[in-house]
Design an enzyme around this catalytic site. Structure first.
Site, mmCIF file in Angstrom:
data_model
loop_
_atom_site.group_PDB
_atom_site.id
_atom_site.type_symbol
_atom_site.label_atom_id
_atom_site.label_comp_id
_atom_site.label_asym_id
_atom_site.label_seq_id
_atom_site.Cartn_x
_atom_site.Cartn_y
_atom_site.Cartn_z
ATOM 1 N N SER A 26 0.810 -1.221 0.000
ATOM 2 C CA SER A 26 0.000 0.000 0.000
ATOM 3 C C SER A 26 0.845 1.273 0.000
ATOM 4 C CB SER A 26 -0.868 -0.020 1.263
ATOM 5 O OG SER A 26 -1.503 1.218 1.432
ATOM 6 N N HIS A 28 0.036 5.524 -0.254
ATOM 7 C CA HIS A 28 -0.801 6.700 -0.477
ATOM 8 C C HIS A 28 0.005 7.644 -1.373
ATOM 9 C CE1 HIS A 28 -3.133 10.264 1.474
ATOM 10 N NE2 HIS A 28 -3.401 10.104 0.200
ATOM 11 N N GLN A 101 -7.049 -0.745 0.675
ATOM 12 C CA GLN A 101 -6.696 -0.673 2.091
ATOM 13 C C GLN A 101 -7.633 0.273 2.828
ATOM 14 O OE1 GLN A 101 -3.233 1.445 4.056
ATOM 15 N NE2 GLN A 101 -2.555 -0.665 4.394
ATOM 16 N N GLU A 165 1.618 0.459 12.152
ATOM 17 C CA GLU A 165 2.219 1.785 11.936
ATOM 18 C C GLU A 165 1.670 2.886 12.855
ATOM 19 O OE1 GLU A 165 2.707 -0.362 9.600
ATOM 20 O OE2 GLU A 165 4.274 0.276 8.220
ATOM 21 N N TYR A 167 -1.540 3.651 13.556
ATOM 22 C CA TYR A 167 -2.854 4.228 13.247
ATOM 23 C C TYR A 167 -3.913 3.722 14.256
ATOM 24 C CZ TYR A 167 -0.709 5.948 8.957
ATOM 25 O OH TYR A 167 0.102 6.606 8.066
ATOM 26 N N ARG A 176 0.316 2.505 25.665
ATOM 27 C CA ARG A 176 0.878 3.827 25.365
ATOM 28 C C ARG A 176 -0.213 4.820 24.959
ATOM 29 N NH1 ARG A 176 5.625 6.113 23.459
ATOM 30 N NH2 ARG A 176 5.528 7.481 21.658
ATOM 31 N N ARG A 215 -3.135 -6.080 8.277
ATOM 32 C CA ARG A 215 -1.730 -5.673 8.372
ATOM 33 C C ARG A 215 -1.381 -5.515 9.852
ATOM 34 N NH1 ARG A 215 1.946 -1.304 4.909
ATOM 35 N NH2 ARG A 215 3.821 -2.535 5.279
ATOM 36 N N HIS A 253 4.725 5.528 13.116
ATOM 37 C CA HIS A 253 5.298 6.730 12.483
ATOM 38 C C HIS A 253 6.099 7.573 13.469
ATOM 39 C CE1 HIS A 253 3.981 6.338 8.439
ATOM 40 N NE2 HIS A 253 2.745 6.087 8.812
ATOM 41 N N GLU A 254 5.726 7.535 14.742
ATOM 42 C CA GLU A 254 6.435 8.361 15.729
ATOM 43 C C GLU A 254 7.689 7.673 16.252
ATOM 44 O OE1 GLU A 254 2.739 7.898 17.730
ATOM 45 O OE2 GLU A 254 3.716 7.580 19.653
ATOM 46 N N GLN A 340 13.150 10.134 -1.443
ATOM 47 C CA GLN A 340 13.220 11.531 -1.871
ATOM 48 C C GLN A 340 12.041 11.981 -2.732
ATOM 49 O OE1 GLN A 340 17.823 11.131 -2.400
ATOM 50 N NE2 GLN A 340 17.231 13.134 -3.169
ATOM 51 N N CYS A 354 9.123 9.004 -8.200
ATOM 52 C CA CYS A 354 10.272 8.172 -7.868
ATOM 53 C C CYS A 354 11.533 8.803 -8.424
ATOM 54 C CB CYS A 354 10.082 6.770 -8.447
ATOM 55 S SG CYS A 354 11.534 5.740 -8.209
ATOM 56 N N ALA A 660 20.281 14.067 -7.030
ATOM 57 C CA ALA A 660 20.057 13.057 -8.070
ATOM 58 C C ALA A 660 18.613 13.096 -8.559
ATOM 59 C CB ALA A 660 20.405 11.672 -7.533
HETATM 60 C C1 FMN Z 1 4.720 7.114 -0.551
HETATM 61 C C2 FMN Z 1 4.350 6.041 0.433
HETATM 62 C C3 FMN Z 1 3.064 5.974 0.942
HETATM 63 C C4 FMN Z 1 2.688 4.952 1.809
HETATM 64 N N1 FMN Z 1 1.393 4.854 2.209
HETATM 65 C C5 FMN Z 1 0.998 3.774 2.933
HETATM 66 C C6 FMN Z 1 -0.372 3.572 3.240
HETATM 67 O O1 FMN Z 1 -1.247 4.356 2.846
HETATM 68 N N2 FMN Z 1 -0.694 2.481 3.962
HETATM 69 C C7 FMN Z 1 0.248 1.581 4.400
HETATM 70 O O2 FMN Z 1 -0.102 0.579 5.029
HETATM 71 N N3 FMN Z 1 1.545 1.747 4.122
HETATM 72 C C8 FMN Z 1 1.946 2.811 3.395
HETATM 73 N N4 FMN Z 1 3.266 2.957 3.079
HETATM 74 C C9 FMN Z 1 4.252 1.973 3.566
HETATM 75 C C10 FMN Z 1 4.465 0.852 2.549
HETATM 76 O O3 FMN Z 1 3.318 0.044 2.433
HETATM 77 C C11 FMN Z 1 5.636 -0.050 2.948
HETATM 78 O O4 FMN Z 1 5.399 -0.613 4.192
HETATM 79 C C12 FMN Z 1 6.959 0.689 3.014
HETATM 80 O O5 FMN Z 1 7.129 1.518 1.901
HETATM 81 C C13 FMN Z 1 8.131 -0.295 3.110
HETATM 82 O O6 FMN Z 1 8.106 -1.215 2.067
HETATM 83 P P1 FMN Z 1 9.035 -1.065 0.749
HETATM 84 O O7 FMN Z 1 10.457 -1.062 1.239
HETATM 85 O O8 FMN Z 1 8.700 -2.275 -0.066
HETATM 86 O O9 FMN Z 1 8.679 0.209 0.107
HETATM 87 C C14 FMN Z 1 3.647 3.992 2.230
HETATM 88 C C15 FMN Z 1 4.949 4.076 1.735
HETATM 89 C C16 FMN Z 1 5.303 5.076 0.845
HETATM 90 C C17 FMN Z 1 6.708 5.102 0.311
HETATM 91 S S1 SF4 Z 2 13.994 5.010 -5.434
HETATM 92 FE FE1 SF4 Z 2 11.998 5.862 -5.865
HETATM 93 S S2 SF4 Z 2 10.513 4.585 -4.835
HETATM 94 FE FE2 SF4 Z 2 12.526 4.094 -4.025
HETATM 95 S S3 SF4 Z 2 12.634 5.358 -2.234
HETATM 96 FE FE3 SF4 Z 2 13.633 6.533 -3.855
HETATM 97 S S4 SF4 Z 2 11.981 7.773 -4.672
HETATM 98 FE FE4 SF4 Z 2 11.023 6.214 -3.423
#
Ligand code: FMN
Ligand code: SF4
Length: 674
Positions: A26, A28, A101, A165, A167, A176, A215, A253-254, A340, A354, A660
């Protein structure tokens, strides 16, 4: 036989079969909020065409209260269904499957009036949440069930209930954030009731033949987080309540422990998923920092997970599985976990994209159309801007020759890859090498292209990059003053006491390089865990080691200085700056802001601080004081009697705010245009 037999194996769920073991996690992206559902549909359909086994959408709130920010997309009313239907239809037409989700942000909703089990403010939010009363809890649970029913009506193949995460569901689970004394708080039985009830009601509303992923958080990485025993109990309870699959999440997140940044080792948390798999019967999904088919295959082959979730890798390359299946794994554009252009954008209200693939979430805008007539084009400079331009031009059909003064490609990427924790840049350079070969780009390495020889091309892309700026600080004879490029490339050694002049991104990277010695924690999960104080949640609640962080002592004494009076590192990445600051603090780096430089002597750097002269005694001074465009070639080309068509891109055009991301974006966009 395929190199990835486990990854490509179908997964039988009884009422449905997934075509392989790769879930698109997932994210956002902000696309839904544009209101252009055609654009959302195209984004997901391209990933379905790229053979994602199952896609999960970004978090959709079940009601306006649960939205992460006001105005965030959701499935609040029947009127929202039409947009979602376009997405599911496009994904199905591309042969894929997609789940929505459901994410209720609880106290993480950035709006006054946000709700939570108790009125405890999150350290990352200005808003104290309103504690839900019994009726409020019932209403929230009903909204989960209603959103799921609407998702089914919209054509989704399933839903994922976001339970990690930090939420709303997480907030109920731990003391907590849950200080309640009624039947929704106190004992763990009571604290997990909300999450289990959400799953039970969702299952009831969608019927038995609909994918329901929960999740679950495997390590909260916050004080008073869940114990492993509680996590295992919750897993068994949501399984009994109707979950088809258990996906995993790490860290709130915190949390002050990085969980997805590039310095986190690949697959760092897969061992926890393997342990969860032993607790339940439904398939479990490993997540976070799995960015290559090899890493995914190894996790699946070990039996530690039935599926892998890859989120950002699908931004970097929409054809991840298709390429792995076709024996083209080396051509998968790698996610370097920099955040980034993805998470940093999301958290600053910008559309996700990306760094490696600027076309992500901009599919229509950056469509690469084949050229009608191939032109002979020279690209001067094989840094990120030049590489992106050369590849894009060649992909569209132009005949491209790439000139580079160094004997290898990469430019500043070659410096970045030497920073401990930035090893992923190696993979990016390897990918460019492979793609240059694949696209038949001619490479002329180890020689400076002259204007005269470039004059014979129909068009020239000048991507000659930058040179380090030398600030106007008087330097006395005998002082050891070097540039960041000299230090990082190993051309200049640094003494035991170093001053870094300039605390921007490069200054922070150089400081990290200088304090470091021995193996990189990013390549050594046990070392990384010790440095960040991560422990086994079976022994330490929340996965935070009771002995705290145990950083390796610094290799050098480093002082990082800047002219600006603001906190050093303020301009670093929105979601990663705190990690760099914490790392340097842990290594004892002294940070001085509001400094004016007087002179550099063999004793060190004389500065003025609060009007008083002060000597920072060091052996070596490293200059990280900005860059200047290397634009000589562009001027020489313009001065030719019959100049070719010239395009200047990346740092050669402007060194302002260069990184970059900007370089690759400009190179790609130029390549799409010529
Ligand atoms: C731009 C962005 C938005 C994300 N939004 C959500 C979300 O809405 N819900 C969620 O469960 N995880 C969200 N995540 C976390 C990803 O699901 C995932 O756990 C995280 O990116 C690590 O996995 P990866 O290394 O494969 O990217 C988000 C991650 C990124 C990068
Ligand atoms: S390479 Fe792209 S998708 Fe991966 S962390 Fe950097 S900006 Fe995000």
């Amino acid at each position: 036989m395929s190199a990835f037999p486990h990854l490509l194996a179908p997964l039988e769920l009884g009422f449905v079969t997934l075509r392989n073991r790769v879930l698109m996690g997932s994210m956002h992206t902000g696309l839904e909020e544009t209101g252009d559902w055609g654009r959302v549909a195209r984004f997901y359909a391209e990933r379905a065409e790229g053979e994602a086994g199952l896609i999960v959408t970004g978090g959709m709130a079940p009601n306006a209260r649960g939205a992460v920010v006001p105005g965030a997309a959701g499935l609040f009313s029947p009127a929202d269904i039409a947009g979602h239907r376009r997405v599911t239809a496009a994904v199905h037409a591309a042969g894929g499957r997609i789940a929505m989700q459901i994410l209720h942000a609880g106290r993480y909703a950035l709006a006054p009036g946000c709700v939570a089990p108790s009125a405890v403010r999150a350290p990352i939010s200005p808003h104290v949440p309103v504690a839900l009363d019994e009726a409020g809890i019932e209403a929230e649970l009903d909204d989960f069930a209603t959103a799921a029913a609407r998702a089914r009506e919209a054509g989704y193949d399933g839903v994922e209930v976001m339970g990690s995460e930090g939420y709303l569901l997480s907030q109920f689970l731990v003391s907590r954030t849950n200080r309640r004394t009624d039947s929704w708080g106190g004992s763990f039985e009571n604290r997990m009731r909300f999450a289990v009830e959400a799953v039970r009601r969702v299952r009831e509303s969608v019927g038995s033949d609909f994918i329901l992923i929960f999740r679950i958080s495997l390590a909260d990485l916050v004080p008073e987080g869940a114990s492993w025993e509680e996590t295992a109990r919750l897993a068994r309870a949501v399984e009994a309540a109707g979950a088809t699959l258990l996906n995993t999440g790490i860290g709130w997140h915190e949390s002050r422990v990085p969980t997805i940044a590039t310095s986190v080792p690949r697959g760092a948390f897969a061992w926890l998923t393997a342990r969860l798999a032993g607790e339940i019967r439904v398939p479990v999904i490993a997540s976070n920092r799995i960015n290559t088919p090899e890493a995914a295959e190894a996790i699946l082959a070990s039996g530690g997970a039935a599926m892998v979730s890859l989120a950002r890798p699908w931004l970097a390359d929409a054809r991840f599985v298709a390429k792995a299946r076709a024996g083209r794994a080396r051509q998968i554009a790698p996610c370097i976990a920099c955040n980034q252009a993805c998470l940093d954008h999301t958290f600053s209200g910008r559309l996700t994209s990306c760094l490696v693939n600027p076309g992500a979430c901009h599919e229509a805008e950056l469509e690469l159309r084949p050229v009608r007539r191939a032109r002979r084009i020279a690209v001067a400079g094989a840094g990120p801007a030049g590489l992106a331009a050369a590849l894009t031009l060649a992909e569209r059909g132009h005949e491209v020759t790439l000139f580079e003064a160094a004997d290898r490609i990469g430019g500043q990427l070659q410096l970045a890859r030497r920073i401990p924790g930035k090893e992923e840049f190696d993979g990016l350079i390897d990918w460019y090498l492979e793609m240059l070969r694949w696209r038949r780009v001619r490479q002329r390495l180890g020689r400076v292209a002259t204007a005269a020889e470039l004059a014979g091309y129909e068009a020239v892309v000048v991507a000659t990059g930058v040179t380090p700026r030398r600030p106007a600080i008087p330097v006395e004879p005998g002082a050891a003053v070097v540039s960041y490029a000299e230090v990082l490339s190993g051309q200049a050694p640094a003494g035991p006491r170093v001053a870094v002049v300039g605390a921007g991104g490069i200054g922070f990277d150089v400081a990290e390089f200088l304090v470091h010695d021995g193996p990189s924690p990013a390549l050594d999960p046990a070392l990384w865990a010790a440095e960040w104080g991560v422990g086994d949640p079976a022994l330490h609640r929340g996965g935070l080691a009771s002995e705290g962080a145990r950083p390796v002592p610094p290799a050098r004494a480093v002082t990082l200085m800047q002219r600006r009076s603001e906190k050093p590192g303020r301009g670093l990445g929105k979601t990663t700056g705190w990690i760099h600051r914490a790392r340097l603090r842990a290594k004892g780096v002294r940070m001085l802001a509001g400094v004016s430089y007087e002179r550099i002597t063999p004793e060190g750097v004389w500065i003025l601080r609060d009007g008083a002269p002060l000597l920072v005694p060091v052996d070596t001074v490293v200059l990280c004081a900005g860059q200047e465009p290397r634009a000589g070639l562009a001027r020489e080309l313009a001065a030719l009697p019959a100049p070719p068509e010239v395009h200047v891109v990346g740092g050669a055009a402007s060194a302002e705010g260069l990184d970059a991301k900007r370089a690759i974006d400009e190179g790609t966009r130029l390549g799409a245009r010529i």
